[in-house]
Design a protein around this motif. Structure first.
Motif, PDB file in Angstrom:
ATOM      1  N   ASN A 137      23.754  -0.903  47.357  1.00  0.00           N
ATOM      2  CA  ASN A 137      25.188  -1.203  47.362  1.00  0.00           C
ATOM      3  C   ASN A 137      25.391  -2.663  47.767  1.00  0.00           C
ATOM      4  O   ASN A 137      25.777  -2.960  48.898  1.00  0.00           O
ATOM      5  N   GLN A 191      23.253  -8.408  42.542  1.00  0.00           N
ATOM      6  CA  GLN A 191      24.350  -7.683  41.908  1.00  0.00           C
ATOM      7  C   GLN A 191      24.181  -6.177  42.101  1.00  0.00           C
ATOM      8  O   GLN A 191      23.055  -5.670  42.087  1.00  0.00           O
ATOM      9  N   TYR A 193      23.811  -2.373  41.237  1.00  0.00           N
ATOM     10  CA  TYR A 193      23.209  -1.731  40.077  1.00  0.00           C
ATOM     11  C   TYR A 193      24.290  -1.039  39.239  1.00  0.00           C
ATOM     12  O   TYR A 193      25.184  -0.385  39.769  1.00  0.00           O
ATOM     13  N   ALA A 194      24.198  -1.185  37.917  1.00  0.00           N
ATOM     14  CA  ALA A 194      25.123  -0.524  36.999  1.00  0.00           C
ATOM     15  C   ALA A 194      24.382   0.573  36.247  1.00  0.00           C
ATOM     16  O   ALA A 194      23.265   0.364  35.764  1.00  0.00           O
ATOM     17  N   SER A 196      22.879   3.083  33.596  1.00  0.00           N
ATOM     18  CA  SER A 196      22.366   2.784  32.258  1.00  0.00           C
ATOM     19  C   SER A 196      22.000   4.080  31.547  1.00  0.00           C
ATOM     20  O   SER A 196      21.305   4.934  32.113  1.00  0.00           O
TER      21      SER A 196
END
Length: 279
Positions: A137, A191, A193-194, A196
């Protein structure tokens, strides 16, 4: 047969620790037990201090285990990592129950000590921030509360700039032959994590063929167990704060309960939760 007086004499000899390092010396208890310095005349401030100090001790152990577990995952030493991650999950169970004790503090009792707390805030817990960053986070704004203390800032920034535990797990999966896109394997670690679809497909492969990928399968379940415990800790944090101070702003100027409720929506290992719908 030993006489009673001989038994008493032996016990007295065994209880003579004058020549050895004592329990208190080993644990540094003089320092630990004298670290509580209430600022108010209120009886309940001792509870507030002890609860937060003991939580910081548990977080110190959690960080110790998370650092080691992340290294083990990076070095493909999963059995060792599993034990460490299981321990972190149990640590968060301890932290959940700590809120049970603090929740015995009423709003009236907290109001008696609040003016003495100044601008101090849980946002300034550098250990908690490191845990958040190590679990993925990432948020650059959360470096600011530690800017006034170079040593703490350095520790938080190191966690901010390093691959998270989950990042290392994805890189391990790729080394094991699970097809994952390059953009999740080498990216800007600062950044958040997004999620996927390609990563979810990789985890689905693991879950659909658990015997072929047993240690990756077990690692995924350790991650889910850890996030489950972490979510419970966050939830109890929100409910305890709401119970004690309602919707007042936090001592550090934060929105208090409003901010904490937003944190309940943060998902650390998104694909591991999403894939369950498709199995």
């Amino acid at each position: 047969m030993s006489k009673p007086e001989d038994i008493v004499r032996d016990e007295r000899a065994q209880l003579d620790f004058s020549k050895d390092m004592s329990y208190g010396d080993y644990l540094g208890l003089d320092l630990v037990l004298n670290a509580q310095k209430p600022l108010s005349p209120a009886h309940d401030e001792m509870l507030f201090i002890v609860q937060h100090q003991t939580s910081e001790l548990w977080m110190k152990l959690a960080l110790h285990e998370l650092h080691a577990a992340t290294r083990c995952v990076a070095e493909d030493r999963l059995p060792e990592a599993f034990k460490m991650l299981a321990r972190v999950s149990r640590i968060f169970e301890q932290l959940v129950h700590a809120w049970d004790v603090l929740s015995t503090m009423t709003p009236t009792e907290y109001s008696a000590i609040r003016p003495y707390l100044g601008p101090s805030s849980g946002f300034q817990s550098h250990q908690y921030r490191q845990i958040e960053f190590m679990l993925g986070n990432k948020n650059a704004a959360m470096l600011k509360p530690h800017a006034h203390h170079p040593q703490r800032l350095a520790a938080v920034q190191a966690a901010f700039e390093s691959p998270s535990l989950y990042d290392e797990a994805l890189r391990l999966m790729a080394r094991r032959g699970i097809a994952l896109p390059p953009e999740v394997l080498e990216r800007d670690w600062t950044q958040p994590y997004a999620a996927s679809d390609a990563v979810k497909a990789g985890w689905l492969q693991v879950y659909r063929e658990p015997t072929q990928h047993w240690d990756l399968y077990q690692m995924a379940e350790e991650f889910v167990d850890l996030e489950d415990a972490f979510r419970l800790w966050r939830f109890r944090h929100v409910t305890t704060v709401e119970r004690v101070i309602g919707f007042k702003r936090g001592t550090g100027g934060t929105s208090g309960v409003g901010y904490l409720r937003k944190m309940l929506d943060v998902v650390l290992f998104p694909e591991l939760w999403a894939l369950r719908t498709e199995l």
